[in-house]
Design a protein around this motif. Structure first.
Motif, PDB file in Angstrom:
ATOM      1  N   ASP A 159      23.685  40.385  35.956  1.00  0.00           N
ATOM      2  CA  ASP A 159      22.963  40.542  37.277  1.00  0.00           C
ATOM      3  C   ASP A 159      21.817  39.698  37.243  1.00  0.00           C
ATOM      4  N   ALA A 160      20.834  39.933  37.971  1.00  0.00           N
ATOM      5  CA  ALA A 160      19.734  38.870  38.358  1.00  0.00           C
ATOM      6  C   ALA A 160      18.941  38.893  36.995  1.00  0.00           C
ATOM      7  N   GLY A 188      19.486  37.297  45.658  1.00  0.00           N
ATOM      8  CA  GLY A 188      18.470  38.324  45.114  1.00  0.00           C
ATOM      9  C   GLY A 188      17.730  37.880  44.056  1.00  0.00           C
ATOM     10  N   LEU A 189      17.360  36.750  43.696  1.00  0.00           N
ATOM     11  CA  LEU A 189      16.640  36.329  42.676  1.00  0.00           C
ATOM     12  C   LEU A 189      15.240  36.257  43.099  1.00  0.00           C
ATOM     13  N   SER A 190      14.293  36.592  42.020  1.00  0.00           N
ATOM     14  CA  SER A 190      12.926  36.491  42.214  1.00  0.00           C
ATOM     15  C   SER A 190      12.509  35.200  42.227  1.00  0.00           C
ATOM     16  N   TRP A 191      11.147  34.711  42.815  1.00  0.00           N
ATOM     17  CA  TRP A 191      10.711  33.412  42.666  1.00  0.00           C
ATOM     18  C   TRP A 191      10.543  33.016  41.365  1.00  0.00           C
ATOM     19  N   ALA A 192       9.844  33.997  40.357  1.00  0.00           N
ATOM     20  CA  ALA A 192       9.893  33.538  38.832  1.00  0.00           C
ATOM     21  C   ALA A 192      11.086  33.171  38.331  1.00  0.00           C
ATOM     22  N   THR A 193      12.099  33.655  38.673  1.00  0.00           N
ATOM     23  CA  THR A 193      13.268  33.172  38.084  1.00  0.00           C
ATOM     24  C   THR A 193      13.959  31.930  38.668  1.00  0.00           C
ATOM     25  N   THR A 194      13.694  31.876  40.041  1.00  0.00           N
ATOM     26  CA  THR A 194      14.111  30.456  40.961  1.00  0.00           C
ATOM     27  C   THR A 194      13.253  29.450  40.220  1.00  0.00           C
ATOM     28  N   LYS A 195      12.103  29.688  39.987  1.00  0.00           N
ATOM     29  CA  LYS A 195      11.160  28.550  39.383  1.00  0.00           C
ATOM     30  C   LYS A 195      11.538  28.023  38.265  1.00  0.00           C
ATOM     31  N   ILE A 196      11.964  28.888  37.375  1.00  0.00           N
ATOM     32  CA  ILE A 196      12.501  28.483  35.966  1.00  0.00           C
ATOM     33  C   ILE A 196      13.681  27.751  36.229  1.00  0.00           C
ATOM     34  N   ILE A 197      14.819  28.068  37.014  1.00  0.00           N
ATOM     35  CA  ILE A 197      16.004  27.163  37.333  1.00  0.00           C
ATOM     36  C   ILE A 197      15.683  25.834  37.812  1.00  0.00           C
ATOM     37  N   LEU A 198      14.624  25.712  38.607  1.00  0.00           N
ATOM     38  CA  LEU A 198      14.293  24.499  39.223  1.00  0.00           C
ATOM     39  C   LEU A 198      13.673  23.574  38.050  1.00  0.00           C
ATOM     40  N   GLU A 199      13.359  24.110  37.041  1.00  0.00           N
ATOM     41  CA  GLU A 199      12.924  23.281  36.050  1.00  0.00           C
ATOM     42  C   GLU A 199      13.933  23.095  35.005  1.00  0.00           C
ATOM     43  N   LEU A 200      14.930  23.488  34.988  1.00  0.00           N
ATOM     44  CA  LEU A 200      15.977  23.766  34.029  1.00  0.00           C
ATOM     45  C   LEU A 200      17.142  22.599  34.373  1.00  0.00           C
ATOM     46  N   ARG A 201      16.815  21.286  34.657  1.00  0.00           N
ATOM     47  CA  ARG A 201      17.557  20.439  35.142  1.00  0.00           C
ATOM     48  C   ARG A 201      18.059  19.573  33.668  1.00  0.00           C
TER      49      ARG A 201
END
Length: 367
Positions: A257-258, A308-321
């Motif tokens: 899940d998320a 349904g991801l939170s911004w906190a999780t999305t931000k981490i993924i954005l930085e996980l390149r």
């Protein structure tokens, strides 16, 4: 002219000149007359009473309309125009007794209410003794989880193939709804198998317990999914093989899940994060990897919002390149604003479009 009809004509001629209290009293008396004499009135007389009811009901307060609905709802010979007016009332206390109880309402009125009124109206419709497939088509499309459950549990509800397909689709990730839909004896076999493929181990176990005869089908689906996991692991790049098996196994057991995806992302587990995103969004892993590494973050934001991801999780993924330069603080800030503006339903529609396009492309590559 007999006394009751004379009184009805009197009401009709004095509605405009009467006070609010007087109109409420008229509504009560007219209802009393109709309830007592309903079986004796001709069709023409019922039509007259119906017209008077409709003229009167728009002039009385909510409490008087609600009382009228409660009294007319169970009647088998209630006037049709007033039933429609009450059923379509924006106030749920007025509409509910008619939407739930009245057997005189035709499907066109129910569909109109289901398409235009509040979720509370839809919930009332879902509780009717019987529901035609043309009505449940709207309920399962517009309704929230409570309405989906109420409709699926209604033994008198009938569903079209489209309606059942929508129920199965919306059961994905919702164990309670999946179990409810899976126990319906009229669910087409192919959709039952589709539901099982996405269902958690908990749901499969409960369905087996409730219907032991379904065990062979359930076991066959589980075996097929396990085989698909192994096949996908073989065709994925080697660095994804372990992640694919691990994350898909979690998905099968209902643990993905998320929150689990957030754990992968915070731990810097790039492959597990990509596979989890792919499974939760029902998109190919290679496509998701490209989007995560893409300089343009728009689609990643859409995908995150849709699942349904939170911004906190999305931000981490954005930085996980993987092997890419970090995004600047200004870029992250712009992404945050775009993410907050993005409507979840819009994001789901955009994701569904891309999913359909990827599936079409995959079919073309096979031919």
């Amino acid at each position: 002219m007999n006394a009751p009809l004379a009184f009805i004509h009197e009401i009709d001629s004095t509605i405009a000149q009467s006070s609010g209290d007087r109109r409420a009293e008229m509504a009560r008396h007219l209802t009393d007359l109709f309830l007592v004499n309903a079986e004796q009135y001709s069709d023409a007389e019922i039509a007259l009473i119906d017209d008077v009811f409709v003229r009167l009901v728009v002039t009385v307060e909510e409490s008087s309309r609600a009382l009228l609905a409660i009294r007319l709802g169970p009647m088998s010979k209630a006037p049709p125009k007033i039933l429609r007016a009450l059923a379509c009332d924006d106030t749920i206390d007025v509409a509910s007794p008619i939407l739930i109880q009245s057997e005189q309402l035709d499907d066109s009125v129910l569909i109109e209410c289901a398409q235009t009124k509040s979720q509370e109206h839809l919930l009332s419709i879902s509780r009717r003794k019987t529901l035609a497939a043309v009505v449940t088509d709207v309920l399962v499309e517009r309704g929230d989880q409570q309405i989906l459950l109420s409709t699926a549990r209604n033994a008198g509800a009938r569903f079209s193939d489209k309606g059942f397909a929508t129920l199965v689709k919306r059961s994905d990730g919702d164990d309670q709804l999946a179990q409810c839909v899976g126990t319906r004896t009229d669910l087409p076999p192919q959709l039952f198998e589709q539901l099982l493929q996405a269902a958690s181990e908990s749901v499969r176990s409960k369905l087996t317990a409730e219907n032991p005869k379904a065990r062979p089908v359930i076991d066959q689906v589980v075996a097929g999914v396990a085989g698909r996991i192994r096949t996908q692991a073989k065709v994925q790049p080697s660095r994804y093989a372990t992640a694919q098996v691990r994350v898909e196994t979690m998905n099968l057991s209902g643990q993905l899940d998320a929150a689990r995806l957030d754990i992968f992302a915070r731990a810097g587990q790039f492959e597990e994060t990509v596979v989890a995103l792919a499974l939760l969004s029902n998109m190919p892993t290679d496509v998701v990897e490209r989007k995560v590494n893409d300089e343009h973050a728009e689609f990643l934001l859409v995908m995150a919002k849709a699942i349904g991801l939170s911004w906190a999780t999305t931000k981490i993924i954005l930085e996980l390149r993987a092997g890419k330069a970090l995004r600047s603080a200004n870029e992250i800030e712009q992404c945050s604003k775009a993410f907050q503006r993005l409507n979840p339903s819009t994001a789901k529609e955009i994701l569904a479009f891309h999913r359909m396009r990827e599936q079409s492309a995959a079919k073309r590559r096979m031919h």
